[in-house]
Design an enzyme around this catalytic site. Structure first.
Site: not given
Lengths: 594, 594
Positions: B44, B125, B161
């Site tokens: 990430e 995300k 994530c």
């Protein structure tokens, strides 16, 4: 039309002291009813104080807050005040199943309507701010109910603070539901010139809601935040009707002519809030019939302070509240004869009285004669306590054991001074005030554990050019006496401290301009880089000297670490250091070499 | 079924150093293709490093990140690596109209698929964590696209994530869209025993998504955070297929048997994400036909470290990276002969080598004979640099000018030591390590600007009972050599430092137990109060002594202020001090008197 006398309690709560805040709620409600108010509005999270930060994640704290709201309703009734409805902010919790990422216990930034000994209806903030100094997604879940209570024939809606700043949500729903008045508890921190923004916003939202709007704001210092009050009431067309003073507690009372509610009983219904959510409107009725016509009182509209007076008042209030709310009786600071410590001492005298201010004059071998003389002149003009502790012998005793040169030796002097102040603080219980300004902190001209050692930094968010402006302004107020100005017979700051060239006096003939550009040039650049977040290319395009841009950016970025260990201080701009700027320490991004 | 060899690049990026991170991307992609990988997955925000905090709010930084992703695609192609698709995290921005409360410029925690010289597809995300150490509502807007790219006949989806930690969103949509593999770049910080939680979570999400899941995690120290790696690949049924080691960089390569995608071309369609939002699935095709069957390599499953080894490795890595990433060459610390500074010195020796560790022995008139002897014994066993600077004369020179008694006099000694270390740090460029443990920091047994003065606090999040456990464990590893253990020929910590009764030695015959309970009792209470946020009533109900509860809670709440000015240190529990606990300084809430 129907009449209503509304009282906004612009107050200074103590974070965490639910008992004291409740006592204040009773006392101010009594004052409001004594003035004939039909409705009293306190500020956001008044019972707990705002912001309560991670206390909100503690179960016992939230339970205590909920119990305090219920107990307050009971105590109002026992005191014979139960007939007057009171809107007050506190922390409640939503009945939600726990979910990853949601704050533990699902706390709400809530407001309750207290009436006849009970919590008649509740609401909670719908828009949660999570920018600048606000972290509310960390603490709260979103409220999704808009209560509308009928009081003497007027439909009154309740929203909370940020609900005014964002489009859609409670304001839109209040319009849809035909409210006659929108009351809004707030805890909206001070920033320079925010008062103008605030009035324009409240006026616009009143027009959107199609009803009068009463905005009650917290006042007082709370760590780095200063709440400025400036509570306002505007009409449905957005005209200013009443306004409380800035930076002082005030009960703002105003008579309003409001539309009478259309017939229709209690109940709930859902409204599309225009922001992707649905809000449940909950109507309750306290009293359906309008009051008999009465003679309104003339409204109060406090004048706004000018920008310099506003900043100075914010700094004085911040120091006063930090000292008092943390239980200190007195402050101590190093007085060098320079402008920064002179202004800090003056703010302290104005905040808590010169008899509670202790100065230590700590000349070194590099101190000029005028330094000690200017410092003593300030002591005499203000009548603060002072002692002289020369540092030469202590510096020598260090240098016998460890060999230090250059910057390390300069820092040693600053640290010896810091240790003397901390020692006296520990011995006598004074709070140490640091005297650094924003220009020097930003560029790293400050010694970790030296001049940065202390508990509160009054001018941490004040650029050097503003330091001078405030000093001159303060001297020009000589003889005046107010909650923010002590009536000194002579200008409190020696003219020489203002006029002389700034120097840290850590080596022979040192001048700030040896290593920094002129402060008017530096401060403009700092404002563009720190406040406006301009990148290197933008700064150069804005007319700043490219070499200076590179140098100052490097200094500011490297000073970030020291700043983290600097004490808190009042905030007067959007981006003071500390919680407002969160940069990694370990970080290789250099704005100058993208 | 179709085969795919996937490589997870478990790497240690440098926050802000886009050029170095890009170089590493090229180098590791070359290694991965050298091992025959068909797909490489980085972590990430790999190109910017994670977390970049307020850098993300700077326009120039986001633009540099977007440019870096595009440039990386070009460089991969130039290097002859363009045929192998690479998934890598970076910061992008959404094209949204500015809105109050939304982060400036609408940044995205994004991931790009680099292929044939260009960014083939992007995602960002969807679930933004805003709890514990995460502040992502401050930094990012939500992503609402799930890319699925067809590679050698397998449909590969990409999530980021936190999307794994929350219900609904990309995992649900990947299932709906029939993905054959879900790859997830992560920057998931270490906490004690998190490795077990992580595997269970990844297995569950694989089963929900109905496909294999590849989880690539960052490794390395970044200020207070330590990323532990522990990257894993699980099958669609949630079985562990491959796992990388903890706390070290590793290229984890595994051969997977995956379902062949059903026919159907590129395009976009919308899916209800099951969390109140809609996600747009974007299908692209890189290569439709499965690979010719090949012989898979045997998979690697690294064993997990035991709990003590895990904590020790985290502390060593944190110190090593803090030193290196901030450009220091060496560290300095005060060595008292006690267990805290002994463990800290040992961690430093293991992190950067004893030749770069400088100890200062600073006996006072209250130091026992064994203190100096124990400290010298450690110096000899580890071969670190050392000098002796007695503090008696310097303390005396202060006391000539200002009269200090009791605690103020005790603090003075600690501050003289702090100043000596800071002076030597400024003179020679060493990073000062502080040696305070979590038990004493929590209860305020630490001197502001004294033993708390320094740049990094290796055992800040380690309770005293764990300090002893780590010291005994480290001595038991004598002779072993690893990335976290120096192969010392003798146990590096003198047994006497471990076994003797702890004392601050700031007054005659002082013992920690004069003012604190036994550490096993104290540490259990601290864990319940600090980590579990139990209130006073709950603590007593859990069996803690009521008088001790009242006393320790008071100490902890009052110590909050000092903690704010404490240097950063690695985090091994959910609630280390500093960013994990945000309490108001000015605050009258006392857990003991609700």
């Amino acid at each position: 039309m129907a009449q209503l006398r509304i009282a906004l309690a612009q107050t200074n709560p103590a974070v965490g002291d639910l008992a004291a805040n409740t006592d204040k709620l009773i006392e101010w409600t009594r004052r409001a009813t004594g003035r004939g108010a039909h409705l009293v509005v306190f500020t956001e999270m008044f019972l707990t104080g705002y912001p309560a930060e991670d206390l909100v994640l503690r179960n016992s704290f939230v339970e205590a807050s909920i119990a305090a709201a219920e107990a307050a309703a009971g105590r109002l009734a026992e005191a014979g005040l139960g007939e007057t409805p009171v809107v007050v902010g506190y922390v409640d919790r939503a009945r939600l199943a726990p979910r990853v990422g949601q704050p533990k216990g699902a706390p709400l930034d809530a407001a309750a309507l207290l009436h006849r000994g009970r919590v008649a209806v509740k609401t909670a903030k719908h828009h949660l701010p999570n920018y600048g100094v606000f972290d509310e997604y960390r603490y709260f879940v979103r409220g999704d109910r808009l209560p509308i209570f009928r009081l003497h024939g007027v439909d009154v809606a309740v929203a909370v603070c940020e609900d005014l700043w964002q489009d859609g949500g409670p304001v839109a729903v209040a319009a849809e539901a035909g409210a006659g008045l929108l009351v809004v508890p707030n805890a909206s921190p001070y920033e320079r010139e925010k008062d103008d923004v605030r009035l324009a916003l409240v006026s616009r939202r009143a027009r959107e809601a199609g009803c009068a709007l009463a905005y009650a704001n917290q006042v007082g210092g709370q760590d780095e935040l200063v709440f400025d009050g400036d509570s306002i009431i505007v009409s449905a067309s957005g005209e200013l009707v009443a306004r409380a003073a800035q930076f002082t507690e005030e009960l703002l009372v105003a008579d309003l002519e409001l539309p009478e509610a259309s017939p229709g009983g209690p109940g709930t219904f859902e409204v599309d809030a225009g922001d992707g959510t649905v809000i449940t409107v909950e109507r309750v009725e306290l009293s359906a019939r309008p009051l008999e016509p009465y003679e309104p009182e003339p409204p109060v509209i406090a004048a706004h302070l000018d920008d310099t007076a506003e900043v100075y008042s914010a700094l004085v209030l911040a120091v006063r509240d930090y000292v008092a709310k943390n239980g200190f009786q007195s402050v101590i600071l190093g007085l060098s004869g320079g402008i920064d410590s002179a202004l800090t001492a003056t703010i302290a005298s104005d905040a808590i009285g010169p008899e509670r201010v202790h100065a230590v004059l700590m000349p070194s071998v590099y101190s000029s004669e005028h330094s000690l003389a200017d410092a003593q002149e300030l002591v005499n003009r203000q009548g603060i306590n002072a002692q002289i502790v020369p540092i030469a012998d202590i510096v020598t005793s260090f240098e016998k054991d460890i060999h230090l040169t250059g910057l390390a030796a300069e820092n040693l002097q600053a640290r010896v001074r810091g240790m003397i102040l901390m020692g006296l603080s520990n011995q006598h219980g004074h709070l140490v005030l640091t005297t650094g300004n924003k220009s020097e902190l930003a560029t790293g001209y400050s010694t970790l554990y030296g001049d940065s050692a202390g508990g509160f930094a009054p001018i941490k968010d004040v650029l050097k050019t503003l330091v001078w402006k405030l000093a001159r302004w303060r001297n020009a107020q000589v003889g005046l006496s107010s909650p923010f100005l002590r009536g000194f017979p002579r200008p409190p700051i020696p003219e020489n401290s203002i006029e002389k060239e700034p120097s840290a006096e850590l080596r022979p003939d040192q001048r700030d301009t040896d290593s920094l550009p002129a402060y008017d040039v530096l401060d403009r650049l700092l404002d563009d880089y720190v406040e406006k977040d301009m990148g290197s290319a933008e700064l150069i395009a804005a007319g700043h000297d490219p070499a200076l841009v590179a140098r100052v950016i490097r200094l500011v970025d490297l000073a970030e670490y020291k700043r983290r260990q600097y004490p808190p201080g009042p905030k007067i701009t959007p981006k003071n250091f500390g919680r407002d700027r969160r940069l990694p320490i370990t970080n290789r991004w250099r704005e100058t070499t993208p």
